[in-house]
Design a protein around this motif. Structure first.
Motif, PDB file in Angstrom:
ATOM      1  N   LYS A  11      92.082  30.113   7.471  1.00 17.26           N
ATOM      2  CA  LYS A  11      91.026  29.225   7.952  1.00 17.26           C
ATOM      3  C   LYS A  11      89.877  30.060   8.487  1.00 17.26           C
ATOM      4  CE  LYS A  11      90.120  25.454  11.219  1.00 17.26           C
ATOM      5  NZ  LYS A  11      90.679  24.588  12.288  1.00 17.26           N
ATOM      6  N   ASP A  12      88.659  29.524   8.346  1.00 14.80           N
ATOM      7  CA  ASP A  12      87.454  30.186   8.842  1.00 14.80           C
ATOM      8  C   ASP A  12      87.068  29.619  10.198  1.00 14.80           C
ATOM      9  OD1 ASP A  12      87.143  31.850   6.647  1.00 14.80           O
ATOM     10  OD2 ASP A  12      85.990  30.362   5.534  1.00 14.80           O
ATOM     11  N   TYR A  13      86.606  30.502  11.081  1.00 13.93           N
ATOM     12  CA  TYR A  13      86.112  30.107  12.395  1.00 13.93           C
ATOM     13  C   TYR A  13      84.711  30.692  12.585  1.00 13.93           C
ATOM     14  CZ  TYR A  13      90.912  28.746  13.458  1.00 13.93           C
ATOM     15  OH  TYR A  13      92.151  28.146  13.433  1.00 13.93           O
ATOM     16  N   CYS A  14      83.940  30.023  13.412  1.00 10.44           N
ATOM     17  CA  CYS A  14      82.550  30.412  13.642  1.00 10.44           C
ATOM     18  C   CYS A  14      82.470  31.600  14.593  1.00 10.44           C
ATOM     19  CB  CYS A  14      81.774  29.229  14.220  1.00 10.44           C
ATOM     20  SG  CYS A  14      80.108  29.653  14.790  1.00 10.44           S
ATOM     21  N   ILE A  15      81.613  32.539  14.268  1.00 10.97           N
ATOM     22  CA  ILE A  15      81.285  33.636  15.173  1.00 10.97           C
ATOM     23  C   ILE A  15      79.770  33.777  15.230  1.00 10.97           C
ATOM     24  CG2 ILE A  15      83.432  34.920  14.832  1.00 10.97           C
ATOM     25  CD1 ILE A  15      81.931  36.723  12.873  1.00 10.97           C
ATOM     26  N   LEU A  16      79.299  34.357  16.320  1.00  9.66           N
ATOM     27  CA  LEU A  16      77.874  34.621  16.508  1.00  9.66           C
ATOM     28  C   LEU A  16      77.709  36.127  16.666  1.00  9.66           C
ATOM     29  CD1 LEU A  16      75.131  33.139  16.856  1.00  9.66           C
ATOM     30  CD2 LEU A  16      75.501  33.292  19.312  1.00  9.66           C
ATOM     31  N   TYR A  17      76.963  36.738  15.769  1.00  7.26           N
ATOM     32  CA  TYR A  17      76.835  38.194  15.810  1.00  7.26           C
ATOM     33  C   TYR A  17      75.370  38.591  15.704  1.00  7.26           C
ATOM     34  CZ  TYR A  17      75.750  38.761  10.826  1.00  7.26           C
ATOM     35  OH  TYR A  17      75.141  38.736   9.609  1.00  7.26           O
ATOM     36  N   ASN A  18      75.136  39.866  16.015  1.00 11.64           N
ATOM     37  CA  ASN A  18      73.792  40.431  15.938  1.00 11.64           C
ATOM     38  C   ASN A  18      73.785  41.475  14.825  1.00 11.64           C
ATOM     39  OD1 ASN A  18      71.310  41.690  16.349  1.00 11.64           O
ATOM     40  ND2 ASN A  18      71.416  41.459  18.581  1.00 11.64           N
ATOM     41  N   PRO A  19      73.053  41.246  13.741  1.00 12.42           N
ATOM     42  CA  PRO A  19      73.083  42.195  12.615  1.00 12.42           C
ATOM     43  C   PRO A  19      72.512  43.561  12.957  1.00 12.42           C
ATOM     44  CG  PRO A  19      71.362  40.564  12.295  1.00 12.42           C
ATOM     45  CD  PRO A  19      72.152  40.115  13.479  1.00 12.42           C
ATOM     46  N   GLN A  20      71.856  43.707  14.136  1.00  8.87           N
ATOM     47  CA  GLN A  20      71.332  45.008  14.516  1.00  8.87           C
ATOM     48  C   GLN A  20      72.435  45.964  14.989  1.00  8.87           C
ATOM     49  OE1 GLN A  20      68.323  43.756  17.338  1.00  8.87           O
ATOM     50  NE2 GLN A  20      66.711  43.966  15.801  1.00  8.87           N
ATOM     51  N   TRP A  21      73.582  45.411  15.354  1.00  9.94           N
ATOM     52  CA  TRP A  21      74.724  46.286  15.646  1.00  9.94           C
ATOM     53  C   TRP A  21      75.272  46.836  14.330  1.00  9.94           C
ATOM     54  CZ3 TRP A  21      75.437  47.753  20.440  1.00  9.94           C
ATOM     55  CH2 TRP A  21      75.108  46.914  21.511  1.00  9.94           C
ATOM     56  N   ALA A  22      75.694  45.929  13.464  1.00  7.52           N
ATOM     57  CA  ALA A  22      76.205  46.322  12.142  1.00  7.52           C
ATOM     58  C   ALA A  22      76.202  45.075  11.271  1.00  7.52           C
ATOM     59  CB  ALA A  22      77.602  46.917  12.239  1.00  7.52           C
ATOM     60  N   HIS A  23      75.899  45.246  10.008  1.00  8.27           N
ATOM     61  CA  HIS A  23      75.839  44.117   9.083  1.00  8.27           C
ATOM     62  C   HIS A  23      77.240  43.724   8.642  1.00  8.27           C
ATOM     63  CE1 HIS A  23      71.492  43.744   8.547  1.00  8.27           C
ATOM     64  NE2 HIS A  23      71.438  45.074   8.622  1.00  8.27           N
ATOM     65  N   LEU A  24      77.393  42.436   8.363  1.00  8.93           N
ATOM     66  CA  LEU A  24      78.655  41.936   7.824  1.00  8.93           C
ATOM     67  C   LEU A  24      78.493  41.699   6.333  1.00  8.93           C
ATOM     68  CD1 LEU A  24      79.749  39.340  10.543  1.00  8.93           C
ATOM     69  CD2 LEU A  24      80.520  41.689  10.253  1.00  8.93           C
ATOM     70  N   PRO A  25      79.556  41.916   5.546  1.00  4.89           N
ATOM     71  CA  PRO A  25      79.459  41.648   4.108  1.00  4.89           C
ATOM     72  C   PRO A  25      79.268  40.157   3.838  1.00  4.89           C
ATOM     73  CG  PRO A  25      81.712  42.131   4.732  1.00  4.89           C
ATOM     74  CD  PRO A  25      80.873  42.417   5.936  1.00  4.89           C
ATOM     75  N   HIS A  26      78.553  39.849   2.752  1.00  4.21           N
ATOM     76  CA  HIS A  26      78.302  38.449   2.409  1.00  4.21           C
ATOM     77  C   HIS A  26      79.474  37.809   1.656  1.00  4.21           C
ATOM     78  CE1 HIS A  26      74.262  38.856   3.859  1.00  4.21           C
ATOM     79  NE2 HIS A  26      73.947  39.775   2.960  1.00  4.21           N
ATOM     80  N   ASP A  27      80.319  38.615   1.081  1.00  2.00           N
ATOM     81  CA  ASP A  27      81.426  38.108   0.281  1.00  2.00           C
ATOM     82  C   ASP A  27      82.739  38.396   1.010  1.00  2.00           C
ATOM     83  OD1 ASP A  27      83.082  37.141  -1.622  1.00  2.00           O
ATOM     84  OD2 ASP A  27      82.527  38.576  -3.198  1.00  2.00           O
ATOM     85  N   LEU A  28      83.584  37.372   1.104  1.00  2.00           N
ATOM     86  CA  LEU A  28      84.879  37.554   1.764  1.00  2.00           C
ATOM     87  C   LEU A  28      85.722  38.589   1.024  1.00  2.00           C
ATOM     88  CD1 LEU A  28      87.006  36.748   3.873  1.00  2.00           C
ATOM     89  CD2 LEU A  28      87.658  34.836   2.390  1.00  2.00           C
ATOM     90  N   GLY A  29      85.595  38.656  -0.306  1.00  2.00           N
ATOM     91  CA  GLY A  29      86.383  39.628  -1.063  1.00  2.00           C
ATOM     92  C   GLY A  29      86.042  41.063  -0.732  1.00  2.00           C
ATOM     93  N   LYS A  30      84.842  41.305  -0.196  1.00  3.20           N
ATOM     94  CA  LYS A  30      84.442  42.658   0.159  1.00  3.20           C
ATOM     95  C   LYS A  30      84.693  42.989   1.628  1.00  3.20           C
ATOM     96  CE  LYS A  30      80.788  42.740  -3.340  1.00  3.20           C
ATOM     97  NZ  LYS A  30      79.331  42.910  -3.619  1.00  3.20           N
TER      98      LYS A  30
END
Length: 600
Positions: A44-63
């Motif tokens: 299951k997916d849950y919501c998170i709030l992040y700041n991309p200036q720390w580090a970027h998250l991948p756009h694809d779950l497979g990656k």
């Protein structure tokens, strides 16, 4: 000096708003995908709030890397002594939010081998920020997770879980906009058509049999300039009160919606129920209020059904899986009822109402962010529900459709797309006026069709602005110019702007032809409202004398028992009798849609 101070204050607010928007851009929603290490339920997916200036998250779950989640919420992770003995090697620690900064937490986690950091917050999620040098130093993502979601993760998946952090791209436009578009345009078209046809039918069908309370037509209310001003002032006052006292007034609005929607649903379904060939029995003679007029049993059952639907929605209104369907059905019925009940008598009244509400909508969406301490729009804040509301209730005066795609925005911030009732009712009143005018001047529905198409185009422009700006839009900003300018252009092109502006094209305002009144022994017009009108261009007296009796049977024929409860026959000239009256030329070719039951 005062002017300089005022200008400086305005500039300060603009700078603050710009910084707020910049912070909102830096803050992004993402997802944490959770699965059980023991192979239990589906992930299951849950919501998170992040700041991309720390580090970027991948756009694809497979990656995204699927890593072990380490529950370290017993510690604040503010000092080296809070670290475990063997560190967080290839793990994502889950820590509590404390007094230290996000930088101190993520620096310790990264130094001990963590691949990411999740901070649990019992308060409102805020973007984990820092300065530029700290951003360059940290190479692992840091995000906030709500305390409620943390409890659900451990309850659903147990303590041994693996997680993956990712942030899929948001679609430009969600498919649920198509559903909202169909509902909104359909409601405006049906409501405007119904309101116009029923209003003209009332002008023509003056000789009707009173068959009890359920057969009485709802009287339309003409909107005057004074009523427009009072209405706008009430809207402004209610919106401001809801902004400051939302938790106290939201239940009042919910109660009003339940009553109004039940009434609207009854009004929409009653014409169909009256066509049913069974259950025509009436309540026995009594002296009770309302029941003393002996309503039909089927109408009472319909009233109970409408109240039951409204009560069911009121009880289960927060069930996001299906309650929105009931809310939309009740909302559409309410809009149709209001379009049938409220009437704008002239295009001048239409223009006044739409322009005033145009300014009202723009002010409370675009101007109020510069006047509030939080920098939020009062209109959007009230429509979506304040984030700090203790009740977590939402106002029901909107059409809502859940997002049909899987995205962080749908999961975190706005799981539903909304369209307020005002964005349907206000242009719908103009559409209804155009249809009434079409019928009266016999213009082949050119005004009605053009205004309905203009409403659809305005709604599409609203959706485009929403996709481009990614923020709530005042729909009337686009709907009012489209509908008003289109109606004005059509009237100007047909050279009917004068009568269209003043409403003087209606039958009651036209000069009366010098016809002689019909003799007393001429055939009387049918009393039942279901008798069709002949499209003959002859005057009504000649039409009644030459045309054969109507062949269509009334929807509710009078039985012998009912005849016994009313007067049987009235002599010509008696107080209860009526004779044909000379009418205007517009009655020469009555529109087929003015026939009873055409839209019911």
């Amino acid at each position: 000096m005062a002017a300089v101070t005022a200008v400086a204050g305005v500039l300060a607010r603009l700078v603050a708003a710009f910084l707020l928007l910049a912070a909102q851009v830096a803050c992004e929603y993402g997802m944490v995908h959770v699965i059980s290490e023991a192979g239990g339920p589906k992930g299951k997916d849950y919501c998170i709030l992040y700041n991309p200036q720390w580090a970027h998250l991948p756009h694809d779950l497979g990656k995204a890397s699927l890593l072990q989640l380490r529950n370290w919420t017993a510690s604040l992770l503010c000092s080296p002594t809070d670290l475990p003995a063997h560190g967080f090697s290839n793990q994502i620690p889950l820590v509590a939010r404390g007094n230290c900064t996000f930088y101190e937490k993520v620096r310790l986690a990264q130094g001990s081998g963590a691949r990411g950091l999740l901070v649990v917050s019992k308060e409102k999620l805020v973007p984990p920020g820092g300065n530029k040098t700290q951003y360059d130093e940290i190479g692992i993502p840091v995000a906030l997770l709500s305390y409620k979601d943390m409890l659900d993760i451990f309850r659903r998946f147990g303590r041994a879980v693996r997680v993956a952090l990712y942030a899929p791209n948001e679609p430009v436009l969600d498919y649920n906009m198509v559903v909202i578009f169909i509902m909104a345009v359909g409601t405006v078209a049906i409501g405007g058509h119904w309101a116009g046809s029923r209003d003209v039918k009332k002008r023509y069908m003056k000789h009707k049999r009173d068959d009890g309370l359920e057969k009485q037509e709802d009287e339309a209310v003409d909107v005057t300039p004074v009523m427009t001003c009072v209405f706008v002032v009430m809207c402004c006052s209610m919106l401001v009160l809801l902004y400051y006292f939302y938790d106290h007034l939201v239940y009042v609005v919910i109660g009003i919606f339940c009553l109004a929607s039940a009434t609207g649903l009854y009004s929409c379904l009653a014409p169909f129920v009256r066509r049913l060939p069974f259950c025509k029995c009436r309540v026995p003679d009594n002296s009770l209020p309302y029941f003393h007029k002996r309503p039909q049993a089927r109408m009472l059952l319909l009233a109970l059904f409408c109240v039951a639907v409204s009560v069911v929605w009121g009880i289960f209104r927060n069930e996001d899986q299906w309650a929105w369907i009931l809310q939309d059905a009740l909302g559409i019925a309410f809009c149709l009822y209001m379009l049938k009940t409220i009437r704008l008598p002239t295009f001048k009244a239409c223009t006044l109402l739409l322009l005033v509400l145009f300014l009202y909508d723009v002010f409370f969406v675009f101007i109020t962010p510069f006047l509030t301490k939080s920098g939020n729009s009062i209109m959007v804040e009230v429509a979506t529900g304040p984030s700090d509301s203790a009740t977590h209730e939402k106002l029901p005066m909107v059409l809502k459709v859940p997002r049909l795609n899987s995205s962080p925005l749908a999961l975190c911030d706005r799981p539903f797309s909304l369209l307020g009732f005002g964005d349907i009712l206000v242009p719908g009143l103009l559409v209804a006026y155009c249809h009434r005018f079409d019928i009266q001047v016999q213009s082949s529905r050119v005004y009605f069709v053009a205004c309905t198409i203009a409403y659809g185009i305005g709604l599409l422009v609203t959706f485009m602005a929403l996709a481009l700006m990614q923020r709530g839009q005042p729909a009337l900003l686009y709907l009012v110019p489209c509908t008003l300018l289109t109606s004005f252009t059509v009237a100007l092109w047909r050279r009917e702007l004068g009568v269209f502006w003043t409403g003087s094209g209606f039958a009651k305002d036209l000069p009366q032809p010098p016809w002689a009144p019909a003799p007393a022994d001429s055939p009387q017009p049918p009393k039942d409202s279901d008798a069709p009108l002949s499209p003959s261009p002859q005057p009504p007296e000649e039409e009644l004398a030459k045309s054969p009796p109507p062949t269509e049977q009334p929807l509710e024929p009078v039985t012998s028992e009912e005849m016994g409860a009313t007067a049987t026959t009235q002599e010509p000239g008696s107080p209860g009798s009526s004779t044909p009256e000379p009418v205007g030329r517009d009655l020469a070719q009555p529109d087929p849609e003015a026939q009873p039951g055409a839209l019911a």
